[in-house]
Scaffold this motif. Sequence first.
Motif, short mmCIF file in Angstrom:
data_model
loop_
_atom_site.label_atom_id
_atom_site.label_comp_id
_atom_site.label_asym_id
_atom_site.label_seq_id
_atom_site.Cartn_x
_atom_site.Cartn_y
_atom_site.Cartn_z
N ILE A 45 30.20 51.55 48.27
CA ILE A 45 31.51 51.14 48.76
C ILE A 45 32.15 50.19 47.75
CG2 ILE A 45 32.74 49.89 50.59
CD1 ILE A 45 30.45 50.73 52.48
N VAL A 46 33.45 50.34 47.53
CA VAL A 46 34.19 49.35 46.74
C VAL A 46 35.27 48.74 47.64
CG1 VAL A 46 33.75 50.34 44.47
CG2 VAL A 46 35.72 51.13 45.78
N VAL A 47 35.52 47.45 47.42
CA VAL A 47 36.49 46.72 48.24
C VAL A 47 37.48 45.99 47.34
CG1 VAL A 47 34.92 46.44 50.20
CG2 VAL A 47 34.93 44.71 48.38
N SER A 48 38.65 45.68 47.93
CA SER A 48 39.70 45.03 47.15
C SER A 48 39.44 43.55 46.94
CB SER A 48 41.05 45.22 47.84
OG SER A 48 41.00 44.71 49.17
N ASN A 49 38.71 42.91 47.86
CA ASN A 49 38.37 41.49 47.74
C ASN A 49 37.25 41.14 48.73
OD1 ASN A 49 39.72 41.30 50.27
ND2 ASN A 49 41.63 40.74 49.26
N LYS A 50 36.80 39.91 48.66
CA LYS A 50 35.80 39.35 49.58
C LYS A 50 34.49 40.17 49.65
CE LYS A 50 39.55 37.76 52.61
NZ LYS A 50 40.13 37.86 53.97
N PRO A 51 33.94 40.63 48.53
CA PRO A 51 32.73 41.45 48.60
C PRO A 51 31.54 40.72 49.22
CG PRO A 51 33.15 40.78 46.34
CD PRO A 51 34.37 40.42 47.13
N LYS A 52 31.39 39.43 48.91
CA LYS A 52 30.26 38.68 49.47
C LYS A 52 30.42 38.51 50.97
CE LYS A 52 27.59 34.40 49.10
NZ LYS A 52 27.45 33.08 48.41
N GLU A 53 31.63 38.18 51.42
CA GLU A 53 31.88 38.00 52.86
C GLU A 53 31.65 39.31 53.60
OE1 GLU A 53 35.41 36.41 55.87
OE2 GLU A 53 35.62 36.20 53.69
N VAL A 54 32.13 40.42 53.03
CA VAL A 54 31.92 41.73 53.64
C VAL A 54 30.44 42.04 53.75
CG1 VAL A 54 32.22 44.21 53.31
CG2 VAL A 54 34.16 42.67 52.92
N ALA A 55 29.70 41.81 52.65
CA ALA A 55 28.25 42.09 52.64
C ALA A 55 27.52 41.24 53.67
CB ALA A 55 27.69 41.86 51.24
N GLU A 56 27.91 39.98 53.75
CA GLU A 56 27.24 39.06 54.69
C GLU A 56 27.46 39.49 56.15
OE1 GLU A 56 26.71 34.25 55.35
OE2 GLU A 56 28.38 35.00 54.15
N ILE A 57 28.68 39.86 56.48
CA ILE A 57 28.98 40.26 57.85
C ILE A 57 28.28 41.58 58.20
CG2 ILE A 57 30.81 40.99 59.43
CD1 ILE A 57 32.67 39.05 57.96
N GLY B 74 30.81 46.82 46.08
CA GLY B 74 31.36 46.39 44.79
C GLY B 74 32.83 46.05 44.91
N LEU B 75 33.38 45.55 43.82
CA LEU B 75 34.76 45.08 43.81
C LEU B 75 35.59 45.93 42.86
CD1 LEU B 75 36.65 42.70 44.78
CD2 LEU B 75 36.00 41.54 42.66
N PHE B 76 36.74 46.45 43.32
CA PHE B 76 37.65 47.09 42.38
C PHE B 76 38.79 46.11 42.10
CE2 PHE B 76 39.35 48.65 46.47
CZ PHE B 76 40.71 48.44 46.33
N GLU B 77 39.22 46.05 40.84
CA GLU B 77 40.11 44.98 40.42
C GLU B 77 41.59 45.30 40.62
OE1 GLU B 77 39.11 43.94 36.45
OE2 GLU B 77 37.11 43.17 36.99
N LYS B 78 42.01 46.53 40.36
CA LYS B 78 43.43 46.87 40.42
C LYS B 78 43.72 47.80 41.59
CE LYS B 78 44.07 46.26 35.43
NZ LYS B 78 44.45 46.91 34.16
N SER B 79 43.23 49.01 41.50
CA SER B 79 43.46 50.00 42.55
C SER B 79 42.28 50.95 42.58
CB SER B 79 44.75 50.79 42.30
OG SER B 79 44.57 51.67 41.20
#
Length: 258
Positions: free
Chosen positions: A52-64, A99-104
């Motif tokens: 999975i890639v996310v636009s922001n908050k990867p650590k918070e998403v993983a923790e929840i 993971g984190l995607f930076e732009k789109s």
Amino acid sequence: MNISSENIPFGKIFQINALIGSICESLNVEAYLVGGFTRDCIIGTHINDIDIVVSNKPKEVAEIISTKLSGTFFLINSDHAIYRINIKLESLILNIDIGLFEKSIYDDLSNRDFTINAIAVKLDSKFRNVEVDNVIDPYHGVNDINTKVIKTVSDHSFQEDPLRLLRCIRLYAELDFEIAAQTIELLKSNVYKINDISGERIREEVFKILSLSSTQDCFNILDEVGLIFEIMPELEKTRNVLQPKEHHWDVFKHSVKP
């Protein structure tokens, strides 16, 4: 890593994805299923890993996610903020990489290795499953899956991460796909780049190749493109070295035959 020869049912995996989609939506985080996960869903291969890639908050998403599913999470790549969650499901371990995607998402897919891995599916509370009709597929990876061919996303794919040279050949054997002629030429022209990769990463990929039932096919391609002598230079001296008449091959072919 699996701790059983069994596989997690697709229904269970999609149920977990729907939960993750709801979590991301509640955090106002854009999320997508990507990589080998979407590829294997389309192929119909059993899955024990989710990418999975996310636009922001990867650590918070993983923790929840970890808390909701009674798992554990940890950072596996600080450069790209990638977290791995381990979930135990009876006798199996499910790995979920965030993971984190930076732009789109399109920018993320443009940086992936092969077209069959450059496919994404939006993940939110409405997610139910992966279908061809709901994929983001800018490089026609679904068509390449259907025609069983491996193509690089760009002419620079191997230069961006030379370990992809070996991954290409492993996927060729794992999936029983063909490698496109243009990608074969890119393999040949970039083999020297493998020397930019650490021995540990090369060893891990080689061990994966050696674990396959079609190792011989991999060695044939490694030889064809010239990669085998880059990772095992000692073998070069064995080519055309004849053996006693009871042997059909020279020392090199004898060494790589199963």
